[in-house]
Scaffold this active site. Sequence first.
Site, short mmCIF file in Angstrom:
data_model
loop_
_atom_site.label_atom_id
_atom_site.label_comp_id
_atom_site.label_asym_id
_atom_site.label_seq_id
_atom_site.Cartn_x
_atom_site.Cartn_y
_atom_site.Cartn_z
CE LYS A 95 0.42 -3.38 -9.23
NZ LYS A 95 -0.39 -2.49 -8.47
N GLY A 156 -1.43 4.15 -2.04
CA GLY A 156 -2.39 4.42 -1.02
C GLY A 156 -2.49 5.79 -0.64
CB ALA A 182 1.20 3.46 -6.80
N GLY A 183 -0.85 6.04 -6.20
CA GLY A 183 -0.71 7.42 -5.63
C GLY A 183 -1.71 8.44 -6.40
CG ASN A 204 -7.53 -0.46 -5.17
OD1 ASN A 204 -7.14 -1.62 -4.80
ND2 ASN A 204 -8.59 0.04 -4.53
CB THR A 205 -6.01 4.03 -2.69
OG1 THR A 205 -5.34 3.15 -2.23
CG2 THR A 205 -6.34 4.98 -1.31
#
Lengths: 255, 64
Positions: A95, A156, A182-183, A204-205
Amino acid sequence: MEDKLILGGREFNSRFILGSGKYNLDLIKAAVENAGAEIITLAVRRANTKDSENIMDFIPKNVTLLPNTSGARDAKEAVRIAHLSRELGGGDFVKVEIMKDSKYLLPDNVETIKATEILAKEGFVVLPYMYPDLYSARDLANAGAAAIMPLAAPIGSNKGLTTKDFIQIIIDEVDLPVIVDAGIGKPSEACAAMEMGAAAIMCNTAIATAKDIPVMANAFKLAIEAGRKAYLAGLGRVLARGSESMDPLTGFLRN
Amino acid sequence: MVKVNGVNMDVDEQIAFDVVSSLGFKENTYVLELNEEILKKDSYKSTILHSGDVLEVVSFMGGG
């Protein structure tokens, strides 16, 4: 009906790519299992002797690794990190993640295109993380990307699909799997992205910062599956105005 | 002096594998990069560090 995600010629049943950052290593296995994830991201960093445990021991062996190039500030550094990840046994998936700006951590599309071209020529399966811009997405496709990974919101942030309209344009116009990365903060947002035709979700976050990590991983799995099914089913139309009864209007009551 | 993961160390003319092991890194959990070139794993025990070398010991960590 068979519905596989195909990346670099490899088939995956799961459309949930799980990040491994920000949580305890002993939770990774449970998160992967509850997510049903077949791909997990990793970062390459200076080794630390304080960490007595090796993350590789906690990742189920049947899971495909997707090392990222986070920390890279230009194409050259991203290529260097990709080479290290391959030497570490990370396989040929990468990635590409290049950020010049450390405040907002926004990806640099120009450098990302350069790194994608170099790494794709070297035989890597390149999944570039990018700011959702159609022209850049086309350039990434021409550079040999295996998929496009536009951001939904700053990394994040858990802010959700703030770039929704621009991701939709990429989904509609670029003939590659689009993985929203992301986000994404909630399962409902992952579901919405899948309904739009995203090929997969990278998250992830949202999971790492949930109170119960394995349960949230499972909630995302279900939402992604629901969104995918809705996309395949084809969403019902939306009326611009007015209404339309689902029931036969019972004329006899009016006579 | 040799710079190992950003820290200057007095390990001139020592073997890369020995230096890294003495720092507590476990074999097969890292990759070595010497002066921005990846070292092949079978050369860790034969590579001698010289003054001015920059050695990076890298591994996988959690990331998104």
